[in-house]
Design an enzyme around this catalytic site. Structure first.
Site, PDB file in Angstrom:
ATOM      1  N   LYS A  86       0.827  -1.216   0.000  1.00  0.00           N
ATOM      2  CA  LYS A  86       0.000   0.000   0.000  1.00  0.00           C
ATOM      3  C   LYS A  86       0.859   1.263   0.000  1.00  0.00           C
ATOM      4  O   LYS A  86       0.357   2.358   0.168  1.00  0.00           O
ATOM      5  CB  LYS A  86      -0.915   0.007   1.229  1.00  0.00           C
ATOM      6  CG  LYS A  86      -1.878  -1.156   1.284  1.00  0.00           C
ATOM      7  CD  LYS A  86      -2.796  -1.028   2.491  1.00  0.00           C
ATOM      8  CE  LYS A  86      -3.604  -2.292   2.694  1.00  0.00           C
ATOM      9  NZ  LYS A  86      -4.164  -2.355   4.049  1.00  0.00           N
ATOM     10  N   ARG A 108      15.576  -9.547   4.542  1.00  0.00           N
ATOM     11  CA  ARG A 108      16.104  -9.624   3.166  1.00  0.00           C
ATOM     12  C   ARG A 108      15.426  -8.525   2.371  1.00  0.00           C
ATOM     13  O   ARG A 108      14.208  -8.356   2.470  1.00  0.00           O
ATOM     14  CB  ARG A 108      15.806 -10.986   2.548  1.00  0.00           C
ATOM     15  CG  ARG A 108      16.105 -11.003   1.052  1.00  0.00           C
ATOM     16  CD  ARG A 108      16.065 -12.379   0.454  1.00  0.00           C
ATOM     17  NE  ARG A 108      17.257 -13.144   0.815  1.00  0.00           N
ATOM     18  CZ  ARG A 108      17.575 -14.296   0.256  1.00  0.00           C
ATOM     19  NH1 ARG A 108      16.808 -14.828  -0.672  1.00  0.00           N
ATOM     20  NH2 ARG A 108      18.664 -14.936   0.635  1.00  0.00           N
TER      21      ARG A 108
HETATM   22  C1  NCD Z   1      21.432 -16.611  -2.787  1.00  0.00           C
HETATM   23  C2  NCD Z   1      20.809 -15.265  -2.560  1.00  0.00           C
HETATM   24  O1  NCD Z   1      19.602 -15.134  -2.433  1.00  0.00           O
HETATM   25  O2  NCD Z   1      21.582 -14.338  -2.507  1.00  0.00           O
HETATM   26  N1  NCD Z   1      20.648 -17.687  -2.396  1.00  0.00           N
HETATM   27  C3  NCD Z   1      20.620 -18.055  -1.096  1.00  0.00           C
HETATM   28  O3  NCD Z   1      20.489 -17.252  -0.194  1.00  0.00           O
HETATM   29  N2  NCD Z   1      20.807 -19.355  -0.849  1.00  0.00           N
HETATM   30  C4  NCD Z   1      21.992 -16.781  -4.107  1.00  0.00           C
HETATM   31  C5  NCD Z   1      21.098 -16.666  -5.288  1.00  0.00           C
HETATM   32  O4  NCD Z   1      19.961 -16.211  -5.215  1.00  0.00           O
HETATM   33  O5  NCD Z   1      21.570 -17.047  -6.353  1.00  0.00           O
END
Ligand code: NCD
Length: 314
Positions: A86, A108
């Site tokens: 939103k 993340r």
């Molecule tokens: C990695 C990422 O997301 O950075 N994957 C992960 O965390 N195992 C690598 C990737 O996405 O290729």
């Protein structure tokens, strides 16, 4: 155990003893995780929130299992369905969550630096689960633990990191960690996938697998990060596999006991041959996943141990 950090934002901030502290503690969790009763209560009473603004399978599952095994109350925020859609800013989302008194925040985010910014606004420990093309510290730590167990040491090894270096936070964190622990790092990939100025990181750069793989102890393959490319980086996947895909033939150039790694998710037949990825005599890809849970348990325990003093100073 001394671990003088409030957050785990990047390998950049860790010293060699910090790295060893995490890996040594993680070893105890490898043992616990192999037992049928895996529970401990070192995080009992604490709240862990996982905020993934980018897709993830193994990292999110690994952090969730790690928190649950240590007795934390774990909540996964469904960011796709949240107020972010939103138009709420990252900082507003963080402040809202902060008011609920979490203790550990696992984040993340697709933008490099977003997790650092968020850590400045909250009153809990923040763990970076990957920010843009910047860092992915727990991935480098789990890779380090996997290498240390397979090779018996984490220094004076020759490690080749191959493929899409430019878009890879995994490569960046690994280059930093392996360098700090006094290993030789070689980067192999096409010039279009090699970040400019990379030689300043104290690595050797190769365009050709035949030269680059010669006598290395560890071969770390990277996923071709198509979602971060806007065309023109490689001629075709077929051509890429021919030049840069790891198969049994190319692996012969490395030391006879060299191990094969990949952070996942894999593009089989693009950067790695599927049969080689599954070859338990060479590939440690499944061990990497196993070590991921142990390393995340260790990192969360160490940060939780610093929470009280960090909050008293705030
Ligand atoms: C990695 C990422 O997301 O950075 N994957 C992960 O965390 N195992 C690598 C990737 O996405 O290729």
């Amino acid at each position: 155990m001394s671990f003088p950090h409030r957050h785990l934002l990047g390998i950049e901030h860790l010293s060699p003893p910090d790295i060893t502290t995490i890996l040594d503690l993680a070893e105890t969790y490898v043992t616990l995780n192999r037992q049928s009763a895996k529970h401990s209560d070192v995080l009992a009473g604490l709240t862990q929130i996982n905020m993934f603004f980018e897709n993830s399978t193994r990292t999110q599952a690994s952090f969730e299992i790690a928190g649950k095994r240590l007795g934390a109350d774990v909540m996964n925020m469904a960011m796709q369905a949240s107020s972010v859609k939103k138009g709420e800013t990252l900082i507003d989302t963080a402040l809202t969550l902060n008011a609920m008194h979490p203790d550990l925040l696992v984040v993340r985010h697709p933008h490099s630096g977003a997790v650092d910014l968020l850590a400045q606004k909250v009153n809990c420990a923040v763990l970076n689960a990957g920010d843009g093309q910047h860092e992915h510290p727990t991935q480098a730590l789990l890779d380090a633990l996997t290498i240390r167990r397979a090779k018996g040491r984490l220094h004076r090894l020759s490690v080749a990191i191959c493929g899409d270096i430019a878009h890879s936070r995994v490569a960046r964190s690994n280059i930093l960690l392996l360098g700090k622990m006094e290993n030789r790092v070689r980067l192999i990939g096409p010039p279009t996938l090699m970040p400019s100025g990379i030689a300043d990181f104290g690595v050797e750069v190769f365009e050709d697998m035949t030269e680059g793989l010669k006598d290395v102890d560890v071969v770390m393959m990277l996923r071709l990060q198509k979602e971060r490319m806007d065309g023109g980086f490689i001629p075709s996947e077929r051509e890429y596999y021919h030049r840069y895909g790891l198969d049994a033939q190319k692996l012969k150039l490395a030391k006879p006991d060299a191990i094969v790694m990949h952070p996942g998710p894999m593009n089989r037949g693009v950067e790695i041959d599927g049969t080689l990825a599954d070859d338990i005599h060479r590939s440690v890809i499944q061990e990497q996943v196993e070590m991921g849970v142990a390393v995340r348990m260790a990192a969360m325990q160490l940060l939780a141990g610093n929470l009280a003093s960090a909050r008293a100073l705030a």
